[in-house]
Design a protein around this motif. Sequence first.
Motif, PDB file in Angstrom:
ATOM      1  N   GLU A 127     -56.090  -6.005   8.200  1.00 37.03           N
ATOM      2  CA  GLU A 127     -56.410  -6.013   6.768  1.00 37.03           C
ATOM      3  C   GLU A 127     -57.214  -4.790   6.357  1.00 37.03           C
ATOM      4  O   GLU A 127     -56.925  -4.156   5.340  1.00 37.03           O
ATOM      5  N   LYS A 128     -58.214  -4.425   7.150  1.00 35.97           N
ATOM      6  CA  LYS A 128     -59.075  -3.302   6.793  1.00 35.97           C
ATOM      7  C   LYS A 128     -59.192  -2.273   7.907  1.00 35.97           C
ATOM      8  O   LYS A 128     -60.082  -1.420   7.855  1.00 35.97           O
ATOM      9  N   LYS A 264     -54.935   0.114  -0.191  1.00 36.85           N
ATOM     10  CA  LYS A 264     -55.371  -1.274  -0.351  1.00 36.85           C
ATOM     11  C   LYS A 264     -56.809  -1.341  -0.843  1.00 36.85           C
ATOM     12  O   LYS A 264     -57.151  -2.186  -1.681  1.00 36.85           O
ATOM     13  N   LYS A 265     -57.645  -0.446  -0.352  1.00 35.42           N
ATOM     14  CA  LYS A 265     -59.033  -0.424  -0.804  1.00 35.42           C
ATOM     15  C   LYS A 265     -59.124  -0.009  -2.262  1.00 35.42           C
ATOM     16  O   LYS A 265     -59.889  -0.593  -3.047  1.00 35.42           O
ATOM     17  N   ARG A 267     -56.789  -0.353  -4.600  1.00 40.73           N
ATOM     18  CA  ARG A 267     -56.259  -1.423  -5.445  1.00 40.73           C
ATOM     19  C   ARG A 267     -57.266  -2.553  -5.591  1.00 40.73           C
ATOM     20  O   ARG A 267     -57.439  -3.114  -6.679  1.00 40.73           O
ATOM     21  N   SER A 268     -57.939  -2.878  -4.503  1.00 36.92           N
ATOM     22  CA  SER A 268     -58.935  -3.945  -4.566  1.00 36.92           C
ATOM     23  C   SER A 268     -60.099  -3.559  -5.470  1.00 36.92           C
ATOM     24  O   SER A 268     -60.565  -4.369  -6.291  1.00 36.92           O
ATOM     25  N   GLU A 269     -60.573  -2.316  -5.355  1.00 42.19           N
ATOM     26  CA  GLU A 269     -61.672  -1.870  -6.205  1.00 42.19           C
ATOM     27  C   GLU A 269     -61.244  -1.783  -7.667  1.00 42.19           C
ATOM     28  O   GLU A 269     -62.018  -2.134  -8.573  1.00 42.19           O
ATOM     29  N   TYR A 271     -58.932  -3.583  -9.128  1.00 42.58           N
ATOM     30  CA  TYR A 271     -58.785  -4.944  -9.642  1.00 42.58           C
ATOM     31  C   TYR A 271     -60.145  -5.543  -9.974  1.00 42.58           C
ATOM     32  O   TYR A 271     -60.317  -6.203 -11.005  1.00 42.58           O
ATOM     33  N   GLN A 308     -65.377 -11.868  -5.597  1.00 41.34           N
ATOM     34  CA  GLN A 308     -64.869 -11.520  -4.275  1.00 41.34           C
ATOM     35  C   GLN A 308     -63.959 -12.608  -3.727  1.00 41.34           C
ATOM     36  O   GLN A 308     -62.895 -12.327  -3.172  1.00 41.34           O
ATOM     37  N   VAL A 311     -60.655 -12.538  -5.830  1.00 42.87           N
ATOM     38  CA  VAL A 311     -59.779 -11.419  -5.485  1.00 42.87           C
ATOM     39  C   VAL A 311     -59.141 -11.635  -4.122  1.00 42.87           C
ATOM     40  O   VAL A 311     -57.961 -11.355  -3.912  1.00 42.87           O
ATOM     41  N   SER A 312     -59.917 -12.157  -3.173  1.00 43.92           N
ATOM     42  CA  SER A 312     -59.375 -12.399  -1.840  1.00 43.92           C
ATOM     43  C   SER A 312     -58.238 -13.409  -1.876  1.00 43.92           C
ATOM     44  O   SER A 312     -57.207 -13.230  -1.227  1.00 43.92           O
ATOM     45  N   MET A 315     -55.201 -11.718  -3.684  1.00 43.01           N
ATOM     46  CA  MET A 315     -54.543 -10.706  -2.856  1.00 43.01           C
ATOM     47  C   MET A 315     -53.682 -11.341  -1.776  1.00 43.01           C
ATOM     48  O   MET A 315     -52.657 -10.792  -1.381  1.00 43.01           O
TER      49      MET A 315
END
Length: 357
Positions: A127-128, A264-265, A267-269, A271, A308, A311-312, A315
């Motif tokens: 994932e990361k 991915k990072k 897009r997450s930020e 969002y 958080q 979003v998790s 996603m």
Amino acid sequence: MPTDVCLPQATFSIRKKSQKKFNLMEESRYPFLPLDIRESASSRNTNRSNLDGSGSRGSGSCESSLTAELKKRGHGSRSWIKIDKNGNSKILKLDKATIMTHCCVPARDLRLLDPLFIYPSTILGREKAIVVSLEQIRCIITADEVILMNSLDECVVQYKSELCKRLQTNMDQAEDLPFEFRALELALELVCMSLDSQVKELEMEIYPVLDELATSISTLNLERVRRLKGQLLALTQRVQKIRDEIEHLMDDDGDMAEMYLTQKKQRSEAYLLSDVCAPTNTLGGTREVSNSSPVSPVGAFTRAPFLQRAVSSIMNSSKYQSSMGSSPGGENIEELEMLLEAYFVIVDNTLSKLSTV
């Protein structure tokens, strides 16, 4: 009187010979263990035998002490090299729990990086993080840093120095590849160069031995050929495993998409930022926030964990995956595929050389 004087010396000589014999027995029982573990276990076993007056309980103490030492080494802190985006490196002492929390990787992935175990070459997208275990280069690549297993191996030292050099040189220049792919590319490049050099060295050693065997068949020449054949088979298996691993990645778009850590990072930020800047009401419309209305600091702090978790869950939901796509743009995946294919061709060429030896 002379007999009494020589008696302590004779006793000391007998004890010294017994200790030497015991050390040889311990070395034959545990040849795979490092020297410091064998010495500590031997000293504990000797002390226990002296206290008991017999060696009946010494073996149990040795086994328990060896198990304790191995467990301590497996779960203790290790030396790692941390390299950031700017090419700055720092040596850290980190344990498994810290790395698992920081990089979001399971414990089974860290076992692939453990130098006490021998695993085939592997590249895993998480994932990361990207878990890389290629020959002696064992590291965890994230979107912002590389955590490299510290070692005095030439390939590891070269990877660390070359990566820092490239990152510092191209700091102000725009790069086509994201940080994680630049780190992965260097690992593949150095491993391919190392394997190719090993093949050339083996060729230079094999051909003279075969020529000598053709002229004179002897036990010595046959033994040399048998030894070189074993080295050839072992090297072929290592090259074959790396080739299969790269081919497996190219055949699976999902695995390649999982390795786009920077996207991915981002897009997450994005969002999170859009959700905070544009709050909505229950009907789905945009809610206007009055400038005069006070903002509760309690609500601001309690909203962050909720965002958080939201979003998790979004996603990971299938609806989000279908709307955003299971992978980044086709052009980006094609770019990564071309990168992997370039090194696949190199490894395949090395494998062809081994088949003709």
